[in-house]
Design an enzyme around this catalytic site. Structure first.
Site, short mmCIF file in Angstrom:
data_model
loop_
_atom_site.label_atom_id
_atom_site.label_comp_id
_atom_site.label_asym_id
_atom_site.label_seq_id
_atom_site.Cartn_x
_atom_site.Cartn_y
_atom_site.Cartn_z
N TYR A 119 0.85 -1.20 0.00
CA TYR A 119 0.00 0.00 0.00
C TYR A 119 0.88 1.24 0.00
O TYR A 119 1.87 1.31 0.71
CB TYR A 119 -0.88 0.00 1.26
N GLU A 207 -3.66 7.32 -3.98
CA GLU A 207 -3.57 6.07 -3.23
C GLU A 207 -3.37 4.92 -4.20
O GLU A 207 -4.15 4.75 -5.13
CB GLU A 207 -4.87 5.88 -2.43
#
Ligand code: ADP
Ligand code: MG
Length: 401
Positions: A119, A207
């Site tokens: 991530y 993101e």
């Protein structure tokens, strides 16, 4: 302003961020052709990805019953069938709400073998007033879950805006992500590319979830951005005429689009009491007090400090288009705002729309006497509130909680 995954990936790829090979399309035939080319080029699996402004697509379900807004296929014919099942259909994910989103476009991309999902995000840290890079070894799942249960698995690197992201910081994140060998410099380059994209586009958020370690055709490990979510800062969009065109009106609530044409800050909610207020803080307080007395606000609406009669009329038209609205509360504290402008706008709007719902008005401040006179002489049935609490109580009473 949110943009689509395929648009975000174009911006990222232009700044050196590795993404899977693929293309965007809006027909099943075209999806099959892209898939054929990818399979001929050496990919063994092809990902078909619904383009909507919401995450959770992989685990989403179409209203038709078809499962999965992101799917992997082995043949071009399967891609054709999958694309046909997604295009023109409504996908419901845990981020879309029950109404779901219509899928108009798909990414068709190579689906490499994933070794590990990570991530990565860049956003503004409001506490330090600095850009922050957030990374985690727990990719592919909700970062909120990771933060709640295993916060030690999230790494943060605060960036000094005057100096910019330093190479050692990007390398440190790479190491914290567990990258080794050549992947460390790949990671550092990718992180720098994501940061540069964030900075140059005035993004609010980028993101990458998941950021993946994949095994390439040559057997070498590579780092690629498999997903990308990006939202741009509305207040900086004027600096980016090229990015304004990325707006997809089909993804926005129609009433919010209408409101933005009149420079009104309107957000639709699901209650029954519409509110028209000047100033964002007062608008928040108005929603709170409606809830306090047992009602539910139908919207947030800030007409701004210096609204014109036309804006007030437009605001009224917009809140009345919401079929859930059963009553209206106008709460104006005139500082710069002239109460009489609001009153004239209200009277015109009520006449124009033939509105019959209970209307409670609390006016205070600049030119309030003239404003009240305008309302009194308008011949309309308007309930006046002596104070904010009194007005909120009255509207809740009239509408019923
Ligand atoms: P969402 O976050 O909306 O569910 P993602 O793009 O993250 O959508 O896709 C969901 C999952 O599908 C990813 O976590 C990944 O495992 C897989 N996936 C997505 N794109 C690809 C791709 N190009 N190749 C292989 N797997 C993919
Ligand atoms: Mg994702």
């Amino acid at each position: 302003m949110n943009i689509h995954e395929y648009q975000a990936k174009e911006l990222l790829a232009a700044r050196g961020v590795a993404i899977p090979s693929g293309e965007v399309c809006d027909s099943a035939d075209r999806a099959r052709d892209i898939a054929s080319a990818l399979l001929a080029g050496g990919d063994t699996l092809v990902a078909v990805k619904s383009q909507i402004h919401a995450g959770g697509r992989g685990k989403g379900t179409f209203k038709s019953g078809y499962k999965g807004g992101v799917k992997l296929f082995k043949t071009a014919e399967e891609v054709h069938a999958g694309a046909a099942a997604m295009l023109g259909n409504v996908l419901v994910t845990k981020q879309t709400g029950a109404e779901g989103r219509l899928v108009n476009k798909l990414i068709v991309a190579g689906a490499p073998a994933i070794e590990k999902e990570l991530y990565l995000a860049v956003l503004l840290d409001r506490v330090t007033s600095r850009p922050v890079i957030m990374a985690s070894t727990e990719g592919g799942m909700d970062i909120e879950e990771v933060a709640a249960h295993t916060p030690e698995k999230i790494f943060k690197e605060s960036v000094d805006p005057a100096v910019g992201l330093m190479p050692y910081q990007a390398r440190r994140i790479s190491v914290q992500l567990g990258l080794r060998g050549d992947l460390i410099s790949q990671g550092a380059k990718l992180i720098a590319g994501v940061y540069r994209t964030w900075l140059e586009t005035d993004a609010a958020l980028i993101e990458i979830n998941p950021l993946c370690i994949i095994k390439g055709g040559d057997g070498k490990l590579k780092l690629v951005a498999l997903d990308a979510k990006m939202s741009l800062e509305d207040n900086a969009l004027f600096r980016h005429p090229d990015l304004q065109g990325l707006r997809d009106l089909a993804e926005e609530a129609p009433l919010e689009i209408e409101a933005s044409k009149f420079n009104l800050n309107y957000i639709k909610l699901d209650g029954s009491i519409a509110c028209l207020v000047n100033g964002a803080g007062l608008a928040m307080a108005t929603m709170d007090i409606i809830q306090y007395f047992g009602g539910r606000p139908a919207n947030f609406l800030d007409v701004g400090g210096g609204a014109s009669k036309e804006q007030v009329t437009a605001a009224f038209r917009i809140i009345l288009q919401d079929p859930n609205v059963k009553g209206i509360l106008v709460n104006i504290f005139g500082g710069i705002m002239d109460c009489n402008v609001i009153a004239t706008g209200i009277a015109a709007a009520v006449k124009e729309t033939g509105m019959k719902l209970p209307l409670v008005v609390r006016l205070e401040g600049n030119n309030v006497v003239a404003g009240k006179k305008t309302l009194a002489e308008s011949g309309l049935t308007i309930i006046s509130g002596d104070s904010m609490a009194d007005a909120a109580k009255k509207v809740v009473q009239d509408v019923g909680a």
